[in-house]
Design a protein around this motif. Structure first.
Motif, PDB file in Angstrom:
ATOM      1  N   PRO A 103       0.930  -1.277   0.076  1.00 22.99           N
ATOM      2  CA  PRO A 103      -0.160   0.134   0.010  1.00 22.99           C
ATOM      3  C   PRO A 103       0.884   1.196   0.101  1.00 22.99           C
ATOM      4  O   PRO A 103       0.423   2.353  -0.783  1.00 22.99           O
ATOM      5  CB  PRO A 103      -0.614  -0.377   1.193  1.00 22.99           C
ATOM      6  N   ASN A 104       2.082   1.177   0.753  1.00 21.63           N
ATOM      7  CA  ASN A 104       2.872   2.429   0.674  1.00 21.63           C
ATOM      8  C   ASN A 104       3.430   2.577  -0.667  1.00 21.63           C
ATOM      9  O   ASN A 104       3.540   3.759  -1.002  1.00 21.63           O
ATOM     10  CB  ASN A 104       3.945   2.129   1.658  1.00 21.63           C
ATOM     11  N   GLU A 107       0.699   4.105  -2.963  1.00 19.05           N
ATOM     12  CA  GLU A 107       0.366   5.687  -2.617  1.00 19.05           C
ATOM     13  C   GLU A 107       1.701   6.635  -3.139  1.00 19.05           C
ATOM     14  O   GLU A 107       1.195   7.609  -3.684  1.00 19.05           O
ATOM     15  CB  GLU A 107       0.363   5.727  -0.879  1.00 19.05           C
ATOM     16  N   THR A 110       1.263   6.599  -7.131  1.00 17.64           N
ATOM     17  CA  THR A 110       0.122   7.218  -7.587  1.00 17.64           C
ATOM     18  C   THR A 110       0.321   8.780  -7.467  1.00 17.64           C
ATOM     19  O   THR A 110       0.042   9.597  -7.959  1.00 17.64           O
ATOM     20  CB  THR A 110      -1.223   6.938  -6.569  1.00 17.64           C
ATOM     21  N   THR A 111       1.051   9.316  -6.098  1.00 24.22           N
ATOM     22  CA  THR A 111       1.158  10.623  -6.019  1.00 24.22           C
ATOM     23  C   THR A 111       2.209  11.229  -6.953  1.00 24.22           C
ATOM     24  O   THR A 111       1.873  12.418  -7.603  1.00 24.22           O
ATOM     25  CB  THR A 111       1.898  10.857  -4.708  1.00 24.22           C
ATOM     26  N   VAL A 142      -6.783   3.548  -1.853  1.00 21.64           N
ATOM     27  CA  VAL A 142      -5.416   4.299  -1.750  1.00 21.64           C
ATOM     28  C   VAL A 142      -5.608   5.554  -2.778  1.00 21.64           C
ATOM     29  O   VAL A 142      -5.139   6.584  -2.524  1.00 21.64           O
ATOM     30  CB  VAL A 142      -4.261   3.296  -1.769  1.00 21.64           C
ATOM     31  N   GLU A 143      -5.749   5.014  -3.873  1.00 24.35           N
ATOM     32  CA  GLU A 143      -5.740   5.839  -5.017  1.00 24.35           C
ATOM     33  C   GLU A 143      -6.780   7.019  -4.830  1.00 24.35           C
ATOM     34  O   GLU A 143      -6.511   8.069  -5.268  1.00 24.35           O
ATOM     35  CB  GLU A 143      -6.076   5.403  -6.304  1.00 24.35           C
ATOM     36  N   SER A 145      -7.954   8.385  -2.129  1.00 23.86           N
ATOM     37  CA  SER A 145      -7.275   9.197  -1.145  1.00 23.86           C
ATOM     38  C   SER A 145      -6.456  10.340  -1.803  1.00 23.86           C
ATOM     39  O   SER A 145      -6.423  11.376  -1.521  1.00 23.86           O
ATOM     40  CB  SER A 145      -6.566   8.527   0.000  1.00 23.86           C
ATOM     41  N   VAL A 146      -5.524   9.674  -2.624  1.00 20.44           N
ATOM     42  CA  VAL A 146      -4.435  10.744  -3.131  1.00 20.44           C
ATOM     43  C   VAL A 146      -4.925  11.669  -4.172  1.00 20.44           C
ATOM     44  O   VAL A 146      -4.699  12.682  -4.278  1.00 20.44           O
ATOM     45  CB  VAL A 146      -3.216   9.684  -3.893  1.00 20.44           C
TER      46      VAL A 146
END
Length: 454
Positions: A103-104, A107, A110-111, A142-143, A145-146
């Motif tokens: 997940p990290n 993230e 994606t960022t 996760v996506e 959120s970013v």
């Protein structure tokens, strides 16, 4: 007393591409996140504006719209073992690396992808995420959120793979999921995140990865689920001749016949790549209103071929642009992708047949149509205030004469200002609040760790 609603005038741009017949030489008036006036040269706003942005040094465009990406792939750019591979060997080498995503990692990836897109003038981005190894079941969350943290619009598609190596598919077994898990998570994501109507920031689509990585039954079940919830469908199709051979061998059908047989040949669907279609197949795709995401850089990088974009458009298929994944581009830059589309399509059709304005049209209005959006992609009253503003003061523009053509012909690669829904998200070539240096350090570390055991 009632508070006065803020009105912003983007005043007198150096030049404006509206993606339609309107003249925006006098600029735009924005109120409550939408364009309320498009002013011809010399015109003034109908009523006074509370804010004025002098755009006399800027070329004004609708926010660019990216129709196909794989955000996670920013972690595997320019990896030597696949630097000169075509699609199938490229995939078989990379699948085991991607199966280790955390997940990290996602993230960070994606960022990086979204920040790079935003800086290139992109305001809406579609992503095709189909990897859900153990521990990454919440990948789309996760996506989301970013995407929200950067203030961009997204079409986030819940991808899937069910046809592993053991069953004749291409992906390794650790990257496939059970159909029941996929369909249940698809419903969860639609219910939790999908926004409807004009101004939506998050859309959810459903996206089985490709004919060589999912079963026929999953394609059919996904189409039924998308129809039930009125969401869009996405997959890779017609990318390589290897895919065509696979479909004939596995399903006894060419890719478009297979697409129709599983209930996908309609206007709900947009396809990544769409290179290897016959004349008859192009006619059928156009008649169905099925859209195509043209990915010129990736298609050149993997030597996949050149999509017949003008013929697809003439047949009735909406055509947009996609940067594709950053392991086959290896960038996430929409204005450069428009330049690549211009040049690659000129190789097929000739210089006079494809103009810079057409290429910018694919990156804006065409891409919006491909994603099923009628509220973005143009400068027009009532559309969302999604804008990209570019300056022409760098050395490579010196001596240029037509500002619109100069963006592509001289190679613009970064926007000076970007607005999404009336909010500035890029100011003076930077994303407020995002420490790019720190992001690069963390992302690069994650990228090195991912391939250490490859």
């Amino acid at each position: 007393m009632h508070a006065t609603t803020a009105r912003t005038w983007i005043k007198n741009p150096l030049a404006a591409f509206t993606a339609n017949e309107l003249d925006a030489g006098g600029g735009l008036v924005i109120q409550d996140g939408t364009m309320v006036e498009v002013l011809a040269a010399g015109e003034q706003p109908a009523t006074p504006c509370t804010d004025v942005f002098d755009a006399s040094g800027h070329v004004l465009l609708p926010g660019l719209v990216n129709t196909h990406h794989h955000f996670y792939q920013t972690l595997t750019r320019a990896w030597a073992p696949v630097a000169s591979a075509e699609l199938f060997p490229w995939l078989t080498n990379l699948y085991p690396v991607w199966a280790r995503l955390s997940p990290n990692d996602l993230e960070l990836a994606t960022t990086v992808a979204l920040a790079e897109l935003l800086l290139s003038g992109c305001t809406t981005a579609a992503d095709h995420h189909y990897l859900f190894p153990d521990g990454l079941e919440q990948a789309i969350d996760v996506e989301v959120s970013v995407m929200r943290s950067l203030g961009m619009r997204g079409m986030l598609t819940r991808g899937s793979m069910t046809l592993g190596e053991d069953d004749g598919g291409l992906p390794p077994q650790q990257t496939v999921q059970d159909p029941e898990v996929i369909l249940a998570d698809s419903e969860r994501l639609i219910g939790q995140y999908h926004e409807r109507g004009a101004g939506a920031f998050i859309n959810i689509g459903l996206a089985p990865c490709s004919p060589f990585s999912v079963t026929r039954s999953l394609m059919s079940d996904t189409a039924a689920l998308a129809a039930r919830h009125d969401v869009r469908l996405h997959t890779h199709l017609g990318e390589t001749l290897d895919e065509e051979d696979f479909c004939l061998r596995m399903f006894g059908q060419r890719p478009v016949d297979y697409l129709e047989s599983v209930g996908w040949l309609d206007e709900r669907t947009w396809l990544a790549h769409g290179i290897h279609f016959s004349d008859e197949e192009i006619s059928r795709l156009g008649a169905a209103g099925t859209a195509v995401a043209h990915c010129p850089t990736s298609n050149m990088r993997l030597a996949s071929g050149t999509a017949r974009i003008l013929e697809l458009e003439a047949a009735g298929s909406p055509v947009g642009l996609g940067v594709d994944g950053s392991a086959s581009n290896d960038a996430s830059n929409m204005i450069l992708e428009a330049r690549q589309a211009l040049y690659l399509q000129r190789l097929r059709y000739g210089a006079a047949a494809v103009t810079p304005e057409q290429a910018l049209g694919w990156a804006t209005r065409g891409s919006a149509r491909a994603l099923g959006r009628s509220d973005i992609g143009e400068l027009r009253p009532g559309k969302q205030a999604d804008l990209a503003l570019f300056t022409l003061d760098a050395l490579r523009f010196s001596g240029s004469h037509d500002p619109i053509a100069a963006l592509l012909l001289c190679g613009a690669d970064q926007a000076d200002r970007v607005m999404v829904g009336g909010q500035w998200r890029v100011v003076d070539g930077a994303i407020p609040g995002l420490d790019i240096g720190a992001l690069i350090a963390r992302h690069s570390s994650a990228a090195r760790r991912l391939i250490q055991t490859a």
